[in-house]
Design a protein around this motif. Structure first.
Motif, mmCIF file in Angstrom:
data_model
loop_
_atom_site.group_PDB
_atom_site.id
_atom_site.type_symbol
_atom_site.label_atom_id
_atom_site.label_comp_id
_atom_site.label_asym_id
_atom_site.label_seq_id
_atom_site.Cartn_x
_atom_site.Cartn_y
_atom_site.Cartn_z
ATOM 1 N N LYS A 90 6.542 -6.916 21.367
ATOM 2 C CA LYS A 90 7.243 -6.170 20.535
ATOM 3 C C LYS A 90 8.725 -6.536 20.531
ATOM 4 O O LYS A 90 9.410 -6.684 19.422
ATOM 5 N N TRP B 278 3.692 -10.429 16.965
ATOM 6 C CA TRP B 278 3.134 -8.898 17.342
ATOM 7 C C TRP B 278 2.931 -8.388 15.879
ATOM 8 O O TRP B 278 3.717 -8.447 15.023
ATOM 9 N N GLU C 287 0.952 -5.000 13.515
ATOM 10 C CA GLU C 287 0.299 -3.806 13.260
ATOM 11 C C GLU C 287 -0.846 -4.108 12.071
ATOM 12 O O GLU C 287 -1.383 -3.109 11.760
ATOM 13 N N LYS D 92 -3.731 -7.664 13.128
ATOM 14 C CA LYS D 92 -3.677 -6.875 14.248
ATOM 15 C C LYS D 92 -3.604 -7.208 15.595
ATOM 16 O O LYS D 92 -4.582 -8.029 16.009
#
Length: 209
Positions: A2, A120, A122, A127
């Motif tokens: 992240k 990274w 989401e 994902k």
């Protein structure tokens, strides 16, 4: 991972080289581009037939080829006219204002967007589901921590600077399906001065219309 994504997205200037191998969807090519957060950039794309150079500055875009590209695409151009065509194609040509697809292509190239979700994500299609520490090493002399992430799109091996700001300095992507090519991103030039010059009139061919 992240922090690496956040660091890349926040860097004021970046230089990135993208390498893709030959697949049925993608010819062998590489691209190197330097850009800033204002959207200005300068880069070149290398194909088996030659190179295409491009610049983006403000609301304008330009491109030109190299001699190898012209020779590979000369078609029915006669030998008598070839040098004149080469001279023309080596000059910067403004991208037409109504060529939305080409303008978007160059502007998409002027960002790290293609790599961010591989580091990274989401997002449902990308994902990130698992991250493992794969070891340490160096990339072009930079000490790195090597992380490996698995997501719906495939597996990314991300080399993150082990000292200072955790910039990702290399991202190697192995897709989960043949529908996407394997891709390697190599990053550098974080925060380095960037100056993209507007081509001079004598370096330009053709009006923007």
């Amino acid at each position: 991972m992240k922090k690496a994504r956040e660091a890349l997205a926040a860097a004021p200037t970046v230089t990135v080289r993208v390498d893709k191998p030959h697949t049925e969807q993608v010819r062998v090519w590489s691209q190197t581009v330097s850009y800033d957060r204002q959207g200005d950039c300068a880069g070149e794309t290398s194909y088996a037939q030659g190179k295409i150079f491009f610049r983006v500055l403000g609301s304008d875009e330009w491109s030109h080829t190299d001699r190898d590209w012209v020779m590979a695409h000369r078609g029915d151009t006669s030998d008598d006219n070839l040098e004149a065509v080469v001279a023309m194609m080596l000059k910067w040509q403004p991208v037409r204002a109504d060529d939305a697809a080409l303008r978007k292509e160059y502007r998409d190239n002027c960002s790290e967007q293609g790599a961010l979700d591989l580091i990274w994500s989401e997002a449902p299609d990308y994902k990130t589901m698992k991250v493992d520490r794969a070891g340490t090493g160096t990339v072009d002399g930079t000490p790195v921590v090597v992380l490996r992430s698995a997501g719906y799109a495939g597996v990314s091996t991300v080399s993150v600077a082990a000292e200072g700001t955790p910039y990702p300095v290399k991202v190697e992507f192995a897709p989960s399906t043949a529908a996407r090519p394997a891709t390697t991103y190599t990053f550098g030039g974080f925060g380095a001065p960037l100056q993209v010059d507007r081509p001079k009139p004598e370096e330009t061919f053709g009006p923007k219309s």
